[in-house]
Design an enzyme around this catalytic site. Structure first.
Site, PDB file in Angstrom:
ATOM      1  N   GLU A 177      11.010 -65.239 -64.673  1.00  0.00           N
ATOM      2  CA  GLU A 177      11.958 -65.609 -65.384  1.00  0.00           C
ATOM      3  C   GLU A 177      11.456 -67.742 -65.074  1.00  0.00           C
ATOM      4  O   GLU A 177      11.350 -67.919 -64.115  1.00  0.00           O
ATOM      5  CB  GLU A 177      12.722 -65.474 -64.226  1.00  0.00           C
ATOM      6  CG  GLU A 177      13.854 -64.288 -64.611  1.00  0.00           C
ATOM      7  CD  GLU A 177      15.374 -63.971 -64.089  1.00  0.00           C
ATOM      8  OE1 GLU A 177      15.482 -62.972 -64.382  1.00  0.00           O
ATOM      9  OE2 GLU A 177      15.177 -64.331 -62.947  1.00  0.00           O
TER      10      GLU A 177
ATOM     11  N   CYS B  98       5.642 -62.070 -56.113  1.00  0.00           N
ATOM     12  CA  CYS B  98       5.683 -62.586 -55.060  1.00  0.00           C
ATOM     13  C   CYS B  98       5.126 -61.072 -53.641  1.00  0.00           C
ATOM     14  O   CYS B  98       5.609 -60.729 -53.651  1.00  0.00           O
ATOM     15  CB  CYS B  98       6.527 -63.381 -54.633  1.00  0.00           C
ATOM     16  SG  CYS B  98       5.960 -64.830 -53.334  1.00  0.00           S
TER      17      CYS B  98
ATOM     18  N   CYS C 289       9.283 -63.466 -48.120  1.00  0.00           N
ATOM     19  CA  CYS C 289      10.178 -64.196 -47.700  1.00  0.00           C
ATOM     20  C   CYS C 289      11.954 -63.414 -47.580  1.00  0.00           C
ATOM     21  O   CYS C 289      12.113 -62.898 -48.603  1.00  0.00           O
ATOM     22  CB  CYS C 289      10.223 -65.800 -48.242  1.00  0.00           C
ATOM     23  SG  CYS C 289       8.802 -66.954 -47.950  1.00  0.00           S
TER      24      CYS C 289
ATOM     25  N   GLY D 248       6.857 -65.781 -56.994  1.00  0.00           N
ATOM     26  CA  GLY D 248       5.137 -66.141 -57.125  1.00  0.00           C
ATOM     27  C   GLY D 248       5.217 -67.204 -56.046  1.00  0.00           C
ATOM     28  O   GLY D 248       5.803 -68.381 -56.152  1.00  0.00           O
ATOM     29  N   GLU D 249       3.844 -67.690 -55.543  1.00  0.00           N
ATOM     30  CA  GLU D 249       2.583 -67.679 -54.439  1.00  0.00           C
ATOM     31  C   GLU D 249       2.353 -68.824 -55.076  1.00  0.00           C
ATOM     32  O   GLU D 249       0.951 -68.372 -55.617  1.00  0.00           O
ATOM     33  CB  GLU D 249       2.930 -67.346 -53.125  1.00  0.00           C
ATOM     34  CG  GLU D 249       2.286 -68.537 -52.378  1.00  0.00           C
ATOM     35  CD  GLU D 249       2.168 -70.044 -51.996  1.00  0.00           C
ATOM     36  OE1 GLU D 249       2.118 -71.005 -52.662  1.00  0.00           O
ATOM     37  OE2 GLU D 249       3.708 -69.912 -50.993  1.00  0.00           O
TER      38      GLU D 249
ATOM     39  N   ILE E 105       9.359 -74.819 -45.819  1.00  0.00           N
ATOM     40  CA  ILE E 105       9.454 -74.507 -43.559  1.00  0.00           C
ATOM     41  C   ILE E 105      11.051 -74.105 -43.220  1.00  0.00           C
ATOM     42  O   ILE E 105      10.477 -73.081 -42.432  1.00  0.00           O
ATOM     43  CB  ILE E 105       9.888 -76.757 -42.816  1.00  0.00           C
ATOM     44  CG1 ILE E 105       8.733 -76.915 -43.768  1.00  0.00           C
ATOM     45  CG2 ILE E 105      10.377 -75.791 -41.839  1.00  0.00           C
ATOM     46  CD1 ILE E 105       7.484 -76.440 -43.275  1.00  0.00           C
ATOM     47  N   HIS E 106      12.122 -73.953 -43.145  1.00  0.00           N
ATOM     48  CA  HIS E 106      12.763 -73.194 -43.244  1.00  0.00           C
ATOM     49  C   HIS E 106      13.246 -72.568 -42.237  1.00  0.00           C
ATOM     50  O   HIS E 106      14.600 -72.189 -41.548  1.00  0.00           O
ATOM     51  CB  HIS E 106      12.686 -72.164 -44.124  1.00  0.00           C
ATOM     52  CG  HIS E 106      12.515 -71.929 -46.238  1.00  0.00           C
ATOM     53  ND1 HIS E 106      13.682 -73.129 -45.648  1.00  0.00           N
ATOM     54  CD2 HIS E 106      11.531 -71.811 -46.437  1.00  0.00           C
ATOM     55  CE1 HIS E 106      12.495 -72.831 -47.794  1.00  0.00           C
ATOM     56  NE2 HIS E 106      11.803 -72.160 -48.126  1.00  0.00           N
TER      57      HIS E 106
ATOM     58  N   CYS F 107      17.736 -71.437 -57.045  1.00  0.00           N
ATOM     59  CA  CYS F 107      16.518 -71.305 -55.881  1.00  0.00           C
ATOM     60  C   CYS F 107      16.718 -70.256 -54.966  1.00  0.00           C
ATOM     61  O   CYS F 107      17.645 -69.783 -54.607  1.00  0.00           O
ATOM     62  CB  CYS F 107      16.954 -72.367 -54.680  1.00  0.00           C
ATOM     63  SG  CYS F 107      15.474 -72.615 -54.120  1.00  0.00           S
TER      64      CYS F 107
END
EC number: 2.1.1.192
Length: 373
Positions: free
Chosen positions: A94, A114, A118, A168-169, A223-224, A344
């Protein structure tokens, strides 16, 4: 069996010039070709009128210009458009187009699924299949620009900013992400300023160091959480590259970079009563004290089956005010496209999961269900 043609979208200018030299042609012809492809959206060699007929025939015999197709799209009430891009084998990634008054941003994917897990991200729950090729990465921009409309007579593009924040990373696909971003930045490619191309990472530190050695683009870091204990849960790659190691990599990147103007963007998703207390705001501010940054607070966008809720506006406001007391610049991100699951953390696509993550999750749920009953 005919020889497979070279997809020119896979080649940055250096590789394209090498190909032209190999074909016995002047390297500057590569620059002309790139301009046709990326400035004017042309994929038919016969339309490239400043390239001689003999060379056009040679190119048509040996090469092709093929971007992945748009399978479907949805348009949000706020103008955001989410595209499903067909990358073959029945799989889709997407891509999200976000128009604003002074810019038009495209959120681009780098992997089919991914490889990270997470826990607040819809993409991560779908598992992982493979890395996208250079053509599949730049092809997202090319295809959406074609959909929105190249301005054929001027070469003006309808996309002014690109963020590598899709599925993805990116740092786990550096082999293809670096040449793709080279094409984004190249004057003969998409000709974007390095401050208008942003790569977002969850913290693959060795790859971040490598990126800083070869390319200068804006950096956003996921970071989160204000400490390793919580980040280990939310962003499991933290177990391999904990916060202090990640922050060290960020500072090294900033030291090499002009695109970031001396500071990085910190992304922090706001999860209700998980990472959004005022104590955690103080902890985050102290964590970031030696890392020049601005903080982007992202209201969580729920997806089906998500274990988290979105922080209330009042909790986000209190969190933001604490950070500002420490002198940090804080922006609360405006949610775009959430009515079409384009915000997001909501991108999912259609993926054949090689990690079997979905199957394992379903099995765990079934086991829990049996235990409860």
């Amino acid at each position: 069996m005919s020889e497979k043609k070279i997809n020119l979208l896979d080649l940055d200018r250096k590789a394209l010039r090498a190909l032209f030299t190999e074909m016995g042609e002047k390297p500057f012809r590569a620059d002309q070709l790139m301009k046709w492809i990326y400035h004017f959206g042309v994929s038919d060699f016969e339309e490239m009128t400043n390239i001689n007929k003999v060379l056009r025939a040679k190119l048509a015999a040996k090469c092709e210009i093929v971007a992945p197709e748009i399978s479907s799209y949805q348009k949000s009430v706020d103008g955001t458009i989410k595209f499903a891009i067909n990358v073959g084998d029945g799989q889709e990634v997407e891509t999200v187009y976000i128009p604003e008054d002074d810019r038009a941003t495209l959120c681009v994917s780098s992997q089919v699924g991914c490889a990270l897990e997470c826990t607040f991200c819809s993409t991560a729950q779908q598992g992982f299949n493979r890395n996208l090729t250079v053509a599949e990465i730049v092809g997202q921009i090319w295809r959406v620009a074609d959909f929105i409309g190249f301005v054929k007579d001027t070469g003006e593009r309808p996309i002014t900013n690109v963020v590598m924040m899709g599925m993805g990373e990116p740092l786990l696909n550096l082999k293809n992400v670096i040449p793709a971003m080279d094409i984004m930045l190249d004057d003969f490619g998409f000709s974007l300023s390095k401050r208008r191309v942003t790569l977002s990472t969850s913290g693959v530190v060795p790859a971040l160091d490598k990126l800083g050695d070869v390319l200068d683009v804006a950096l956003a870091v996921s970071i989160h959480a204000p400490n390793d204990e919580l980040r280990d849960v939310l962003v499991p790659v933290n177990k391999k590259y904990p916060l202090e190691e990640f922050l060290g990599g960020i500072r090294r990147y900033i030291a090499k970079s002009n695109a970031n103007r001396g500071r990085v963007t910190v992304e922090y998703v706001m999860l209700d009563h998980i990472n959004d207390s005022t104590d955690q705001a103080h902890e985050l501010a102290k964590l970031m004290k030696d890392t020049p940054c601005k903080v982007n607070l992202i209201p969580f966008n729920p997806y089906p089956g998500s274990p988290y809720g979105r922080s209330s506006n009042s909790r986000i406001d209190r969190f933001s005010k604490v950070l500002m007391e420490y002198g940090l610049t804080v922006i609360v991100r405006k949610t775009r496209g959430d009515d079409i699951d384009a915000a997001c953390g909501q991108l999912a696509g259609d993926i054949r999961d090689r990690t079997k993550r979905l199957a394992k999750k379903q099995m765990q749920q079934n086991q829990i269900s049996v235990t409860i009953n």
